[in-house]
Write a protein that holds these residues in place. Structure first.
Motif, PDB file in Angstrom:
ATOM      1  N   LYS A 281       0.818  -1.222   0.000  1.00  0.00           N
ATOM      2  CA  LYS A 281       0.000   0.000   0.000  1.00  0.00           C
ATOM      3  C   LYS A 281       0.851   1.271   0.000  1.00  0.00           C
ATOM      4  O   LYS A 281       0.322   2.358  -0.248  1.00  0.00           O
ATOM      5  CB  LYS A 281      -0.952   0.009   1.195  1.00  0.00           C
ATOM      6  N   GLN A 283       3.085   1.931  -2.155  1.00  0.00           N
ATOM      7  CA  GLN A 283       3.327   2.343  -3.537  1.00  0.00           C
ATOM      8  C   GLN A 283       2.350   3.466  -3.888  1.00  0.00           C
ATOM      9  O   GLN A 283       1.132   3.311  -3.707  1.00  0.00           O
ATOM     10  CB  GLN A 283       3.130   1.163  -4.487  1.00  0.00           C
ATOM     11  N   PRO A 284       2.852   4.602  -4.362  1.00  0.00           N
ATOM     12  CA  PRO A 284       1.982   5.784  -4.578  1.00  0.00           C
ATOM     13  C   PRO A 284       0.780   5.512  -5.474  1.00  0.00           C
ATOM     14  O   PRO A 284      -0.297   6.069  -5.260  1.00  0.00           O
ATOM     15  CB  PRO A 284       2.937   6.798  -5.234  1.00  0.00           C
ATOM     16  N   SER A 285       0.945   4.656  -6.471  1.00  0.00           N
ATOM     17  CA  SER A 285      -0.137   4.451  -7.438  1.00  0.00           C
ATOM     18  C   SER A 285      -1.061   3.295  -7.082  1.00  0.00           C
ATOM     19  O   SER A 285      -2.037   3.032  -7.806  1.00  0.00           O
ATOM     20  CB  SER A 285       0.463   4.191  -8.831  1.00  0.00           C
ATOM     21  N   PHE A 286      -0.780   2.609  -5.969  1.00  0.00           N
ATOM     22  CA  PHE A 286      -1.570   1.413  -5.678  1.00  0.00           C
ATOM     23  C   PHE A 286      -2.960   1.791  -5.163  1.00  0.00           C
ATOM     24  O   PHE A 286      -3.113   2.649  -4.300  1.00  0.00           O
ATOM     25  CB  PHE A 286      -0.857   0.525  -4.649  1.00  0.00           C
ATOM     26  N   ASP A 287      -3.972   1.101  -5.686  1.00  0.00           N
ATOM     27  CA  ASP A 287      -5.362   1.357  -5.314  1.00  0.00           C
ATOM     28  C   ASP A 287      -5.884   0.172  -4.497  1.00  0.00           C
ATOM     29  O   ASP A 287      -6.153  -0.893  -5.047  1.00  0.00           O
ATOM     30  CB  ASP A 287      -6.208   1.543  -6.576  1.00  0.00           C
ATOM     31  N   ASP A 299       0.318  -5.529 -10.611  1.00  0.00           N
ATOM     32  CA  ASP A 299       0.765  -4.169 -10.319  1.00  0.00           C
ATOM     33  C   ASP A 299       2.271  -4.206 -10.056  1.00  0.00           C
ATOM     34  O   ASP A 299       2.837  -5.246  -9.708  1.00  0.00           O
ATOM     35  CB  ASP A 299       0.033  -3.590  -9.107  1.00  0.00           C
ATOM     36  N   GLU A 300       2.892  -3.075 -10.238  1.00  0.00           N
ATOM     37  CA  GLU A 300       4.325  -2.935  -9.987  1.00  0.00           C
ATOM     38  C   GLU A 300       4.524  -2.568  -8.525  1.00  0.00           C
ATOM     39  O   GLU A 300       4.041  -1.521  -8.058  1.00  0.00           O
ATOM     40  CB  GLU A 300       4.905  -1.847 -10.880  1.00  0.00           C
TER      41      GLU A 300
END
Length: 377
Positions: A281, A283-287, A299-300
């Motif tokens: 969580k 990771q800045p782009s993780f939703d 996801d990366e």
């Protein structure tokens, strides 16, 4: 089923094994031991109740232990599987076998399943044997690596490799493992993918399809719709390529670092899962809203391509939470007998072998209808 759209992409890479034992260092100390806690009511026999998920599409429907529809079981066959191999890795620790489990000359604390009675030591061994038995039924070409302590006396059977090390020395074993297993690769010319699991799971479907259908992930983990603990470390798959293993190793090292700095005071069974979620969580782009949907996605995370697999298919637990009260999907691959369900694991294997007509779908009905009852060892 896995979406090919979610699984398209990267090239396959050269082989090496620098991470084989790394994940072992992170596993909970209690991963393979049996809970000694007791409740006032303890069942020594199966108790069948209503099967959850009645009427839901794409879920197992049962009448007694008869499956009204069949799970989509896909066992290994030479025509349906690539030449790559899958290696299962688990940690195993036994009770002190020198303890005399007798009072006044009579055995105590015995549990009888079928025609066999087990004491504490024998029960933990039985769980390990059933774990390997299920793999040899559904994925007979797979190898099994068991990490245990130097003093253990585990028998080694076909498809099993025994590594006797203490958990504190797991990091030091990486170099030795890399040399030994690299030689096997050079001789066989095959890729070996790795699935790190708890030993209280039953593999009821061919898991090689994860690597076949999704060629672009480095590591796979399972998720569930649970706000505080959406991830579980009892099932982690690592692609057996040089870059796949290296990226998974780097990511897991970060998880270990977070565990050491933030979650050391949590029980080890929860601490590693909390650390894993923290890294994901962060990771800045993780939703995190993606955990609310029962769909695999990639996801990366920390430089690694991580495949998130739905808990309901790849880490299904008899009803004690995490949405399993909704029933069992027809595409279930792994049943996880965590918590107080260990006896049910042995009962399930005994049921599967009790009659030539018994099949995996009927066994899954038994699990589904018995799962709400606690069977403490």
């Amino acid at each position: 089923m896995l979406s090919r759209r979610a699984c398209s992409g990267w090239k396959r890479f050269v082989l090496c094994l620098p991470v084989i034992f790394f994940f072992v260092h992170m596993l909970p100390a209690t991963v393979c031991t049996i809970s000694t806690q007791r409740e006032a009511k303890k069942f020594d026999h199966l108790v069948l109740g209503p099967a959850s998920g009645e009427g839901l599409p794409d879920h197992l429907q049962c009448q007694g232990t008869k499956a009204l529809n069949k799970t989509s079981i896909r066992t290994f066959s030479n025509d349906s599987h690539s030449e790559d191999l899958v290696v299962f890795v688990t940690v195993f620790a036994t009770y002190n076998s020198t303890v005399d489990w007798r009072v006044n000359g009579r055995p105590v604390d015995l549990v009888t399943i079928g025609d066999t009675s087990y004491n504490k030591v024998e029960r933990s061994m039985a769980i390990l044997n059933v774990f390997t038995n299920f793999i040899q039924v559904t994925m007979p070409q797979s190898d099994i690596i068991i990490i245990t302590d130097p003093a253990s006396e585990l028998p080694v059977h076909r498809n099993k490799v025994l590594h006797r090390l203490s958990r504190d020395k797991a990091q030091g074993a990486i170099s030795e493992a890399e040399i030994r297993l690299k030689e096997q690769y050079q001789r066989q010319g095959q890729v070996r993918h790795y699935i790190f699991t708890d030993s209280d799971i039953a593999v009821v479907n061919d898991l090689g399809q994860i690597f076949d259908h999704c060629p672009n992930f480095d590591m796979a983990i399972t998720f569930r719709n649970n706000k505080e603990q959406p991830l579980n470390s009892g099932f982690i798959a690592v692609r057996g390529t040089a870059k796949g293993i290296l990226r998974a190793k780097v990511l897991l090292q970060e998880v270990l670092k977070v565990y050491s700095s933030k979650f050391m005071k949590a029980s080890r069974m929860l601490g590693d899962q909390l650390a894993l979620f923290w890294v994901v969580k962060s990771q800045p782009s993780f939703d995190v809203r993606r955990f609310t949907r029962r769909e695999a996605f990639i996801d990366e995370i920390g430089g690694a391509s991580v495949l998130f697999l739905p808990f309901s298919s790849y880490n299904w637990t008899p009803p004690e939470g995490a949405g399993q009260f909704h029933g069992m999907p027809l595409d279930v691959k792994v049943v996880h007998f965590k918590g107080s369900r260990k006896q049910l694991m042995l009962e399930s294997w005994n049921f599967l072998n009790s009659s030539p007509s018994s099949d995996i779908s009927e066994m899954l009905c038994l699990i589904l209808k018995s799962g709400r009852t606690k069977y403490d060892f």
